[in-house]
Write an enzyme that holds these catalytic residues in place. Structure first.
Site, PDB file in Angstrom:
ATOM      1  N   CYS A 132       0.827  -1.205   0.000  1.00 30.72           N
ATOM      2  CA  CYS A 132       0.000   0.000   0.000  1.00 30.72           C
ATOM      3  C   CYS A 132       0.861   1.255   0.000  1.00 30.72           C
ATOM      4  CB  CYS A 132      -0.929  -0.017   1.209  1.00 30.72           C
ATOM      5  SG  CYS A 132      -1.943   1.481   1.343  1.00 30.72           S
ATOM      6  N   CYS A 135      -0.347   4.096   2.222  1.00 31.07           N
ATOM      7  CA  CYS A 135      -0.069   3.895   3.647  1.00 31.07           C
ATOM      8  C   CYS A 135       1.402   4.144   3.971  1.00 31.07           C
ATOM      9  CB  CYS A 135      -0.378   2.460   4.081  1.00 31.07           C
ATOM     10  SG  CYS A 135      -1.857   1.753   3.389  1.00 31.07           S
ATOM     11  N   ASP A 136       2.288   3.642   3.143  1.00 29.49           N
ATOM     12  CA  ASP A 136       3.695   3.541   3.539  1.00 29.49           C
ATOM     13  C   ASP A 136       4.669   4.402   2.731  1.00 29.49           C
ATOM     14  OD1 ASP A 136       2.897   1.667   5.419  1.00 29.49           O
ATOM     15  OD2 ASP A 136       3.093   0.014   4.015  1.00 29.49           O
TER      16      ASP A 136
END
Ligand code: NAP
Length: 305
Positions: A132, A135-136
């Site tokens: 993701c 997200c990261d």
């Protein structure tokens, strides 16, 4: 007989539980053997509103669970292994051995990012391996990254990652992309993106954190190592809908089709989170749609008398 059974314990399922519990429906939540969903596979979550300093994914899930429990959610650490949705009340089989009945069912079983299947990938997940970018990606400022895949997701992730990364190498197993023309054009024009065609990731290198990958040319079998700090796997997701095939309308990729928010093709069955969302796939959107499913289920129960 249950009023509400919720299958799935990620942000969608837990939010549905908070709402239906607060409405006094005493929901039963089937946590499954992999409780918590995809958030338990991430580390810091910095884009969930309300946490200015970020929060660890597992902690966020634990807090949501405690909140759902406080209002009377009943939790069971079991898998739903069968579902008969042909007539109401619905009959659900748990762990292949027990059958329960419910007036409504909220499906929040999520989707699973397809893995490459390498032992090193599993070992380094959350330590440089991610599924993701939203997200990261932020954690890789100024670092070289690799994205695996040739579809829209891979290109979208790669383009997003160029906001942070020094360079993004897209590794694709063929020499033609599957992605749409518009995404191809965008990626090709991006100066921070380059492509490694006809190659697969043979191994992800690094002891504690990712330090590189070993690529293999699929035509010659030659291998070479490439340094990178992060590997983003974007080779598709599989929605967890196998139990519902033939009972609920699914799209061509297996996602549950919903109308008017979370309403499925069977009255009394609602779907929320990634199991019905191939596009946004965020914790906050999953939580939002869990709330919608709860309100839809409550309305259904009130109208059903
Ligand atoms: P996808 O279209 O199925 O593409 C998966 C990619 O991963 C393909 O290029 C495939 O290679 C590759 N792949 C699959 N298994 C692999 C393996 N074991 N090793 C190496 N490579 C592997 O999946 P997606 O990109 O997640 O997209 C899913 C759907 O969502 C699509 O309909 C897509 O259009 C849509 N989507 C749209 C957008 C957008 O419009 N912005 C964004 C994301 C997703 P091959 O090409 O060789 O099969």
């Amino acid at each position: 007989m249950h009023n509400v059974v919720i299958a799935g314990s990620g942000p969608a399922g837990l939010t549905a539980a908070i709402y239906t519990a607060r409405a006094n429906f005493a929901p039963l939540l089937l946590e499954g053997s992999q409780a918590g969903g995809q958030l338990t596979l991430t580390t810091d979550v910095e884009n969930y509103p309300g946490f200015p300093d970020g929060i660890m994914g597992p902690q966020l899930i634990q807090d949501m669970r405690a909140q759902a429990e406080r209002f009377g959610t009943i939790f069971r650490a079991v898998d739903m292994t069968g579902a008969d949705l042909h007539s109401r009340p619905f009959h659900l089989t748990l762990n292949d051995e027990e059958t329960i009945q419910t007036k409504t069912l909220i499906i929040a079983t999520g989707a699973t990012a397809n893995p490459l299947g390498l032992p090193s990938e599993a070992r380094l997940l959350g330590h440089g391996v991610s599924t993701c970018a939203t997200c990261d990606g932020f954690f890789f400022r100024g670092q070289p990254l690799i994205v695996v895949g040739g579809g829209d997701s891979a290109l979208e992730e790669a383009i997003f990652l160029t906001k942070f990364a020094s360079h993004v190498l897209i590794v694709h197993r063929r020499d033609t992309l599957r992605a749409s023309k518009i995404m191809q054009d965008r990626a090709m024009k991006n100066e921070k993106i380059s492509f490694q065609w006809n190659a697969v990731v043979d191994d992800i290198l690094g002891d504690e954190v990712v330090s590189g990958v070993r690529l293999r040319d699929v035509r010659t079998s030659e291998t070479k190592n490439v340094d990178c700090k992060g590997v983003f796997i974007a080779i598709g997701h599989t929605p967890n809908t196998a139990l519902f095939r033939g009972q609920l309308e699914l799209d061509s990729n297996g996602y549950i089709q919903t109308t008017h928010g979370t309403v499925t093709s069977v009255a009394g069955v609602f779907a929320s989170g990634d199991v019905q969302d191939p596009h946004y796939r965020q914790a906050i959107t999953a939580a939002g749609s869990g709330c919608m499913a709860a309100l839809d289920a409550e309305r259904f129960l009130e109208n059903a008398g």
